[in-house]
Enzyme design. Structure first.
Site, PDB file in Angstrom:
ATOM      1  N   SER A 125       0.840  -1.191   0.000  1.00  0.00           N
ATOM      2  CA  SER A 125       0.000   0.000   0.000  1.00  0.00           C
ATOM      3  C   SER A 125       0.875   1.241   0.000  1.00  0.00           C
ATOM      4  O   SER A 125       2.006   1.229   0.515  1.00  0.00           O
ATOM      5  CB  SER A 125      -0.852  -0.050   1.274  1.00  0.00           C
ATOM      6  N   TYR A 150      -1.935  -0.155  10.493  1.00  0.00           N
ATOM      7  CA  TYR A 150      -2.158  -0.807   9.198  1.00  0.00           C
ATOM      8  C   TYR A 150      -0.941  -0.609   8.285  1.00  0.00           C
ATOM      9  O   TYR A 150      -0.401  -1.555   7.719  1.00  0.00           O
ATOM     10  CB  TYR A 150      -3.429  -0.249   8.539  1.00  0.00           C
ATOM     11  N   LYS A 154       2.053  -3.326   6.600  1.00  0.00           N
ATOM     12  CA  LYS A 154       2.501  -3.450   5.194  1.00  0.00           C
ATOM     13  C   LYS A 154       4.014  -3.261   5.105  1.00  0.00           C
ATOM     14  O   LYS A 154       4.683  -3.943   4.338  1.00  0.00           O
ATOM     15  CB  LYS A 154       1.762  -2.441   4.314  1.00  0.00           C
TER      16      LYS A 154
HETATM   17  P1  NAD Z   1     -11.232  -6.998   1.299  1.00  0.00           P
HETATM   18  O1  NAD Z   1     -11.482  -6.951   2.773  1.00  0.00           O
HETATM   19  O2  NAD Z   1     -12.360  -6.731   0.393  1.00  0.00           O
HETATM   20  O3  NAD Z   1     -10.582  -8.401   0.906  1.00  0.00           O
HETATM   21  C1  NAD Z   1      -9.794  -9.141   1.783  1.00  0.00           C
HETATM   22  C2  NAD Z   1     -10.346 -10.554   1.762  1.00  0.00           C
HETATM   23  O4  NAD Z   1      -9.526 -11.353   2.608  1.00  0.00           O
HETATM   24  C3  NAD Z   1     -11.774 -10.642   2.306  1.00  0.00           C
HETATM   25  O5  NAD Z   1     -12.566 -11.387   1.408  1.00  0.00           O
HETATM   26  C4  NAD Z   1     -11.619 -11.349   3.653  1.00  0.00           C
HETATM   27  O6  NAD Z   1     -12.737 -12.168   3.932  1.00  0.00           O
HETATM   28  C5  NAD Z   1     -10.347 -12.153   3.428  1.00  0.00           C
HETATM   29  N1  NAD Z   1      -9.571 -12.416   4.639  1.00  0.00           N
HETATM   30  C6  NAD Z   1      -9.187 -11.521   5.591  1.00  0.00           C
HETATM   31  N2  NAD Z   1      -8.497 -12.145   6.563  1.00  0.00           N
HETATM   32  C7  NAD Z   1      -8.415 -13.456   6.205  1.00  0.00           C
HETATM   33  C8  NAD Z   1      -7.831 -14.606   6.794  1.00  0.00           C
HETATM   34  N3  NAD Z   1      -7.222 -14.549   7.975  1.00  0.00           N
HETATM   35  N4  NAD Z   1      -7.944 -15.785   6.156  1.00  0.00           N
HETATM   36  C9  NAD Z   1      -8.580 -15.882   4.962  1.00  0.00           C
HETATM   37  N5  NAD Z   1      -9.176 -14.827   4.363  1.00  0.00           N
HETATM   38  C10 NAD Z   1      -9.094 -13.619   4.984  1.00  0.00           C
HETATM   39  O7  NAD Z   1     -10.015  -6.001   1.024  1.00  0.00           O
HETATM   40  P2  NAD Z   1      -9.474  -5.446  -0.368  1.00  0.00           P
HETATM   41  O8  NAD Z   1      -9.862  -4.017  -0.466  1.00  0.00           O
HETATM   42  O9  NAD Z   1      -9.805  -6.355  -1.465  1.00  0.00           O
HETATM   43  O10 NAD Z   1      -7.918  -5.459  -0.059  1.00  0.00           O
HETATM   44  C11 NAD Z   1      -7.103  -6.554  -0.451  1.00  0.00           C
HETATM   45  C12 NAD Z   1      -5.677  -6.292  -0.041  1.00  0.00           C
HETATM   46  O11 NAD Z   1      -5.237  -5.060  -0.590  1.00  0.00           O
HETATM   47  C13 NAD Z   1      -5.462  -6.162   1.470  1.00  0.00           C
HETATM   48  O12 NAD Z   1      -4.224  -6.764   1.780  1.00  0.00           O
HETATM   49  C14 NAD Z   1      -5.384  -4.677   1.689  1.00  0.00           C
HETATM   50  O13 NAD Z   1      -4.622  -4.356   2.824  1.00  0.00           O
HETATM   51  C15 NAD Z   1      -4.696  -4.232   0.420  1.00  0.00           C
HETATM   52  N6  NAD Z   1      -4.956  -2.832   0.076  1.00  0.00           N
HETATM   53  C16 NAD Z   1      -6.240  -2.416  -0.048  1.00  0.00           C
HETATM   54  C17 NAD Z   1      -6.501  -1.078  -0.335  1.00  0.00           C
HETATM   55  C18 NAD Z   1      -7.927  -0.577  -0.448  1.00  0.00           C
HETATM   56  O14 NAD Z   1      -8.139   0.638  -0.352  1.00  0.00           O
HETATM   57  N7  NAD Z   1      -8.934  -1.416  -0.663  1.00  0.00           N
HETATM   58  C19 NAD Z   1      -5.441  -0.182  -0.520  1.00  0.00           C
HETATM   59  C20 NAD Z   1      -4.121  -0.669  -0.409  1.00  0.00           C
HETATM   60  C21 NAD Z   1      -3.903  -1.998  -0.101  1.00  0.00           C
END
Ligand code: NAD
Length: 336
Positions: A125, A150, A154
């Site tokens: 991120s 958070y 990362k």
């Molecule tokens: P999201 O919450 O929609 O997706 C994460 C998925 O992981 C969910 O379906 C959740 O059920 C699953 N999950 C969480 N913990 C788990 C575990 N212990 N075991 C199995 N499954 C698990 O989030 P997203 O927006 O799709 O983000 C995905 C990745 O991208 C994350 O690592 C997040 O930190 C990173 N990210 C997201 C953003 C954003 O703004 N959405 C920005 C930068 C980085």
């Protein structure tokens, strides 16, 4: 056919990436514990692509379950999305964030080491930069002390991967996402925040839809042109495609270092008030918003210099902010 494990593959970015992987001819295996999504996303992916991915409901925090999975499945690469992602919440629940974002990563990398698996893509991120001194932010910017737990998960994640790459011949890419928004053009998958959204766009669309009374704008006293915070909003389908580019780079052994990291954004910074105006134009709906205090862990401005990603990954974001907002609004209306 290469089999790619996508952890968190039923989540927001994961589900869009699974669609793109299948479109590119990869076999996909998903692990998700459904903590932040719904099982119905699996059928939606199948409706879009005509293929239902393999699905395993596993909580990656349970090390023995992770081990069991790898005892019976073999994979050619892993894209690791599963994590908690709310900056504000991470300040209230730091230990939960370290457990879910760091332990799960370690368990996966241990299995990769023990089974000599390669090709790892990590959801990083732009929060790793903290408040960068120079904008737009290049990959060479100093990784400063993270402004939130958070962000720290990362930073730690990237360090763990980098050390793993040195010690056991792993090849990995961290993609440093800026702010993903929007939904798939089929309107079958999109962002599904449970409870009060922590990210701006679902808060915007839910307010326009009447689910929330008003949009809270966190702070208008930042040193920016209109006082509100500036971010780089990238369409989620463009972001999904960046994962395919990164995976191909690893599979084809085109990477220059065992551990690489790239910015994934549009290169344009947009303030919260500019987003509100653009949304009102795209949707034709006026937005009820209120300025409230700044939120702990938020920074003033972040937008990407994407020239390295453009060159090395041969990837560029294609959708405009307006297109992304339109797709988010269509998705919201579909939820209603
Ligand atoms: P999201 O919450 O929609 O997706 C994460 C998925 O992981 C969910 O379906 C959740 O059920 C699953 N999950 C969480 N913990 C788990 C575990 N212990 N075991 C199995 N499954 C698990 O989030 P997203 O927006 O799709 O983000 C995905 C990745 O991208 C994350 O690592 C997040 O930190 C990173 N990210 C997201 C953003 C954003 O703004 N959405 C920005 C930068 C980085």
């Amino acid at each position: 056919m290469k089999n790619i494990l996508v952890t968190g593959g039923l989540g927001y970015i994961g589900s869009h990436t699974v669609v793109e992987l299948q479109n590119e001819g990869f076999k996909v295996t998903i692990i998700d514990n459904l903590s932040n999504t719904r099982i119905s996303v699996l059928d939606k992916i199948a409706e879009i692509t005509g293929i239902k991915p393999d699905f395993h409901q596993i909580d990656l925090r349970i090390k023995s379950d992770v081990k069991n999975f790898f005892e019976t499945n073999t994979v050619d690469g892993i894209i690791h999305f599963a994590a908690f992602k709310a900056v504000g919440e991470s300040m209230q629940k730091p230990l939960d964030y370290y457990e879910n974002n760091v332990n799960t990563l370690v368990y996966l990398l241990q299995e990769m080491r023990d089974r000599k698996l390669d090709n790892f893509i990590f959801s990083s991120s732009c929060t790793v930069y903290g408040q960068a001194d120079i904008l737009p932010i290049t990959e060479n910017a100093t990784v400063k002390k993270a402004a939130s737990t958070y962000g720290n998960t990362k930073q730690i994640g990237e360090e763990i991967i980098q050390e793993s790459c040195k010690s056991h011949h792993l090849n990995a890419i961290a993609l440093r996402y800026f702010n993903p928004i929007g939904a798939h053009s089929s309107v079958k998958i999109g962002e599904l925040p449970l409870g009060v959204p922590q990210n701006l766009i679902p808060f915007v669309t839910q307010t326009a839809a009447g689910i929330r009374k008003e949009l809270a704008v966190f702070g208008n006293d930042y040193p920016t042109t209109d006082g509100t915070a500036i971010r780089d909003y990238v369409h989620v389908v463009d972001l999904a495609k960046a994962h395919i580019a990164a995976l191909q780079r690893l599979i084809n052994k085109n990477n220059k270092e065992a551990f690489e990291f790239f910015n994934v954004g549009t290169g344009t910074g947009t303030s919260v008030l500019q987003v509100i105006k653009a949304f009102e134009k795209a949707s034709g709906k006026p937005l009820n918003y209120k300025i409230v205090d700044r939120r702990e862990g938020d920074i003033t401005a972040a937008y990407a210099d994407t020239s390295i990603a453009n060159k090395e990954l041969k990837w560029k974001s294609e959708n405009t902010l307006e297109e992304a907002l339109e797709s988010a609004w269509k998705w919201q209306q579909q939820q209603n």
